[in-house]
Design a protein around this motif. Structure first.
Motif, short mmCIF file in Angstrom:
data_model
loop_
_atom_site.label_atom_id
_atom_site.label_comp_id
_atom_site.label_asym_id
_atom_site.label_seq_id
_atom_site.Cartn_x
_atom_site.Cartn_y
_atom_site.Cartn_z
N ILE A 298 0.76 -1.14 0.09
CA ILE A 298 0.07 -0.05 -0.11
C ILE A 298 0.85 1.25 0.00
CG2 ILE A 298 -1.52 1.30 1.16
CD1 ILE A 298 -2.73 -1.24 2.31
N HIS A 299 1.80 1.34 0.89
CA HIS A 299 2.68 2.33 0.98
C HIS A 299 3.91 2.55 -0.06
CE1 HIS A 299 1.25 2.74 5.34
NE2 HIS A 299 0.45 3.12 4.70
N GLN A 300 4.31 1.55 -0.50
CA GLN A 300 5.49 1.53 -1.26
C GLN A 300 4.93 1.18 -2.83
OE1 GLN A 300 9.21 -0.43 0.01
NE2 GLN A 300 8.23 -0.56 1.96
N ASP A 301 4.73 -0.11 -3.11
CA ASP A 301 4.47 -0.51 -4.52
C ASP A 301 3.00 0.14 -5.04
OD1 ASP A 301 5.80 -2.75 -6.53
OD2 ASP A 301 3.17 -2.52 -6.42
N LYS A 302 1.97 0.02 -4.53
CA LYS A 302 0.68 0.75 -4.93
C LYS A 302 0.15 0.13 -6.22
CE LYS A 302 2.38 5.05 -2.66
NZ LYS A 302 2.48 6.63 -2.84
N ARG A 303 0.76 -0.99 -6.58
CA ARG A 303 0.19 -1.55 -7.95
C ARG A 303 -0.44 -3.06 -7.58
NH1 ARG A 303 5.31 -1.05 -11.12
NH2 ARG A 303 6.08 -1.10 -8.91
N VAL A 304 -1.11 -3.30 -6.73
CA VAL A 304 -1.66 -4.65 -6.12
C VAL A 304 -2.99 -4.77 -5.82
CG1 VAL A 304 0.73 -5.24 -5.21
CG2 VAL A 304 -0.97 -4.41 -3.92
N HIS A 305 -3.60 -5.87 -6.04
CA HIS A 305 -4.93 -6.48 -5.59
C HIS A 305 -4.66 -7.72 -4.70
CE1 HIS A 305 -9.28 -6.49 -6.02
NE2 HIS A 305 -8.91 -7.91 -5.74
N LEU A 306 -5.22 -7.59 -3.50
CA LEU A 306 -5.16 -8.67 -2.68
C LEU A 306 -6.65 -9.45 -2.68
CD1 LEU A 306 -4.01 -10.13 -0.15
CD2 LEU A 306 -4.91 -8.53 1.25
N THR A 307 -6.52 -10.81 -2.98
CA THR A 307 -7.75 -11.77 -2.80
C THR A 307 -7.40 -12.72 -1.86
OG1 THR A 307 -7.97 -11.49 -5.23
CG2 THR A 307 -8.90 -13.40 -4.14
N VAL A 308 -8.17 -12.84 -0.86
CA VAL A 308 -8.11 -13.55 0.50
C VAL A 308 -9.22 -14.65 0.03
CG1 VAL A 308 -8.13 -14.00 2.95
CG2 VAL A 308 -7.23 -12.03 1.86
N VAL A 309 -8.96 -16.11 0.08
CA VAL A 309 -9.81 -17.00 0.12
C VAL A 309 -10.14 -17.71 1.58
CG1 VAL A 309 -10.64 -19.08 -1.22
CG2 VAL A 309 -9.35 -17.38 -2.27
N TYR A 310 -11.16 -17.64 1.98
CA TYR A 310 -11.14 -17.87 3.54
C TYR A 310 -12.11 -19.32 3.55
CZ TYR A 310 -10.89 -17.84 8.53
OH TYR A 310 -10.99 -18.40 9.97
N PHE A 311 -11.56 -20.28 4.16
CA PHE A 311 -12.36 -21.56 4.29
C PHE A 311 -12.78 -21.56 5.86
CE2 PHE A 311 -9.47 -22.30 1.00
CZ PHE A 311 -10.09 -23.37 0.06
N GLY A 312 -14.18 -22.14 5.92
CA GLY A 312 -14.89 -22.26 7.31
C GLY A 312 -15.45 -20.84 7.82
N GLN A 313 -16.16 -20.69 8.96
CA GLN A 313 -16.56 -19.51 9.47
C GLN A 313 -15.97 -19.22 10.77
OE1 GLN A 313 -19.48 -18.19 8.20
NE2 GLN A 313 -19.15 -19.57 6.40
N ASP A 314 -15.27 -20.21 11.25
CA ASP A 314 -14.52 -19.77 12.36
C ASP A 314 -13.49 -18.87 12.40
OD1 ASP A 314 -13.58 -19.75 14.92
OD2 ASP A 314 -12.51 -21.54 14.94
N GLY A 315 -13.31 -17.71 12.69
CA GLY A 315 -12.48 -16.73 12.29
C GLY A 315 -12.65 -15.74 11.28
N LEU A 316 -13.83 -15.96 10.59
CA LEU A 316 -13.84 -15.23 9.12
C LEU A 316 -14.32 -13.71 9.58
CD1 LEU A 316 -14.53 -14.96 6.23
CD2 LEU A 316 -17.19 -15.77 6.77
#
Length: 543
Positions: A298-316
């Motif tokens: 975010i602060h340095q590169d500024k040319r990214v997209h983050l995709t988080v694939v989360y499994f389950g409901q605990d901690g979501l």
């Protein structure tokens, strides 16, 4: 026509006169030699040598000895000349045979090339070495063990996989030949950039004054590897301090002089990376990951997209809260959260993350929550992946258990201070293929992951082998800006004895270095020795 008789008589007399003069001269010469020779009565002696008879026989023997010596020497030289001629003839025959195989036949006869033709044949051979090597296109390999990995280097350090007991994962090139090699390669790359050919794509109208000249200070990083039967390949990257354009030069040394393969300008200023992270639980590790993501992406590169694939409901809910908190604090909204209410499957998560992108082609970085990366690594990711041509499989530096590495300190230092390439701090995880940079179309073309693999491990090797069996080039090299942070590994009781043994072996390999594990094994012996030493010291009389 007959010659007159008078002419014949005069010619015969002249011939006899010349013969007589020759005989007379020979007689006079013989008499002179006899007069000048020493007396044979035994009274004559050579001046300076007393009592040694030097008659005519002595000189004749001396001359005969010298003559025999020179005859023997001449015979030896003739024999050596004959041997050299034979060897030269054999080499000439071999060269002629090679030329006959390569040279076209003109009017039924073999065309014997001139020196220029021989030079062209040499260049043709050297270029054929480039064509045989895995430089421009990938080679189909039977397994992951067939890959020849690159080693990476900067102007000051080399990052190497093969260490043994004396080499280090990161070190300055100690041998002079290695230093000279890398300096020569960097300078050769600069020569290619600063003096481009027409084939390099530079406009002919651009004069030297209009062109940016590069220097050694503009060299960013390089990779090299050697195919033992072909030569050494070098991938070099240069960049001006204030620019976003990289100059990429590929060189190849076919066991001879360096040969330019290509020179190109690589613009990565608009290259977006979709970082895909599969996750189940581990919310504390995810919070630490997002701190690194905030600083680097975010602060340095500024040319990214983050995709988080989360499994389950605990901690979501915690994961959502972390993402929303970062978005509020940094005004970053280029992220996607994919929720799957099913058992964790890393391959399935990465596959879903790749397909969730709906904006066409994109460069993807498959990442884990325990991985720490730098802004420099993201640029390496962009430079070493190319759609339809090559994929990037960097080798991660895996850190050991900080509780063991820094056992002599009260608490381990912050993570940022642990990121060093030393034997006792970590190792190159050359058996892991989970971290990779590749384009979405290439991933979908090879068929993605094997979704039948459950849990952790295995799916990355299957994907890696798909690329090895195809035509894309696989760039495999250790990179200094990619670390795997240590985390405790649990070996489940449900494992078979063989699986449990392998799990313990893996745990030991990730726990500490050889020397640190040895200190743990012999801890009791060491403590006993220290107690004895302390006892002896206290028992010695004072004064």
């Amino acid at each position: 026509m007959r010659m007159p008789r008078r002419g014949l008589v005069i010619q015969a007399r002249t011939r006899w006169l010349l013969v007589g003069l020759a005989l007379l001269f020979s007689l006079v010469l013989l008499m002179y030699l006899l007069e000048c020779a020493p007396q044979t009565d035994g009274n004559g002696s050579l001046p300076g040598v007393v009592g040694e008879s030097m008659g005519k026989e002595y000189y004749q023997a001396l001359l005969q000895e010298q003559e025999e010596h020179y005859q023997n020497r001449a015979t030896s030289l003739k024999r050596q000349i004959a041997q050299l001629k034979q060897e030269l003839q054999e080499m000439s025959d071999k060269l002629k045979s090679l030329q006959e195989k390569k040279s076209p036949k003109v009017n039924g006869m073999n065309y014997q090339g001139t020196k220029e033709q021989t030079s062209n044949d040499l260049l043709e051979f050297l270029h054929s070495q480039i064509d045989k090597a895995e430089v421009s296109v990938g080679a189909k390999l039977p397994s992951e063990y067939g890959v020849i990995p690159f080693e990476s280097f900067t102007s000051m350090k080399v990052f190497q996989l093969e260490m043994g007991l004396t080499r280090h994962p990161e070190e300055k090139p100690v041998r002079k030949d290695k230093r000279d090699e890398l300096v020569e390669v960097i300078e050769a790359g600069l020569e290619v950039i600063n003096n481009p050919d027409e084939e390099d794509g530079q406009d002919e109208d651009d004069g030297v004054g209009d062109r940016q000249l590069y220097s050694e200070n503009d060299f960013i990083e390089g990779y090299y590897r050697t195919e033992r039967d072909k030569g050494t390949q070098y991938e070099l990257f240069y960049k001006k301090m204030d620019g976003m354009e990289y100059r990429h030069v590929t060189l190849f040394r076919p066991f001879g002089p360096l040969m330019k393969v290509k020179s190109e300008t690589v613009d990565i200023s608009r290259s977006i990376i979709n970082i895909i992270v599969p996750l189940a639980g581990r919310t504390e590790a995810f919070a630490q990951f997002m701190q690194n993501f905030r600083d680097v992406c975010i602060h340095q590169d500024k040319r990214v997209h983050l995709t988080v694939v989360y499994f389950g409901q605990d901690g979501l809910s915690e994961v959502k809260s972390i993402l929303e908190s970062v978005a509020r604090e940094t005004d970053f909204h280029n992220y996607t959260l994919v929720s799957l209410n099913e058992e964790f499957n890393r391959g399935r998560g990465l596959d879903m993350g790749a397909r969730a992108w709906e904006k066409g082609e994109v460069l993807m970085f498959f990442c884990d929550v325990d991985v720490y990366f730098t802004a420099e690594f993201l640029n390496s990711c962009r430079l070493n992946a190319e759609p339809g041509k090559k994929v990037f499989y960097p080798v991660v530096f895996s850190l050991y258990n900080p509780a063991i590495v820094y056992a002599n300190q009260d608490i381990p230092p912050p993570v940022e201070q642990q990121l060093v390439h030393k034997k006792d701090s970590g190792f190159w995880r050359d058996f892991g293929f989970g971290m990779t940079c590749q384009y979405r179309t290439d991933f979908l073309t090879v068929g993605g992951f094997d979704l039948e693999v459950k849990g952790w491990g295995g799916e990355d090797v299957h994907l890696y082998r798909k690329y090895l069996h195809g035509d894309l080039m696989v760039i495999r090299t250790p990179v200094p800006g990619l670390f795997h942070l240590w985390h405790e590994k649990h070996c489940a009781d449900e494992l078979t004895p063989e699986q449990y043994r392998m799990c313990i072996q893996s745990k030991a390999m990730n726990e500490a270095s050889h020397s640190h594990l040895g200190m743990l094994v012999f801890r009791e012996e060491i403590e006993t020795h220290l107690r004895k030493q302390a006892y002896r010291t206290n028992s010695e009389p004072v004064g």
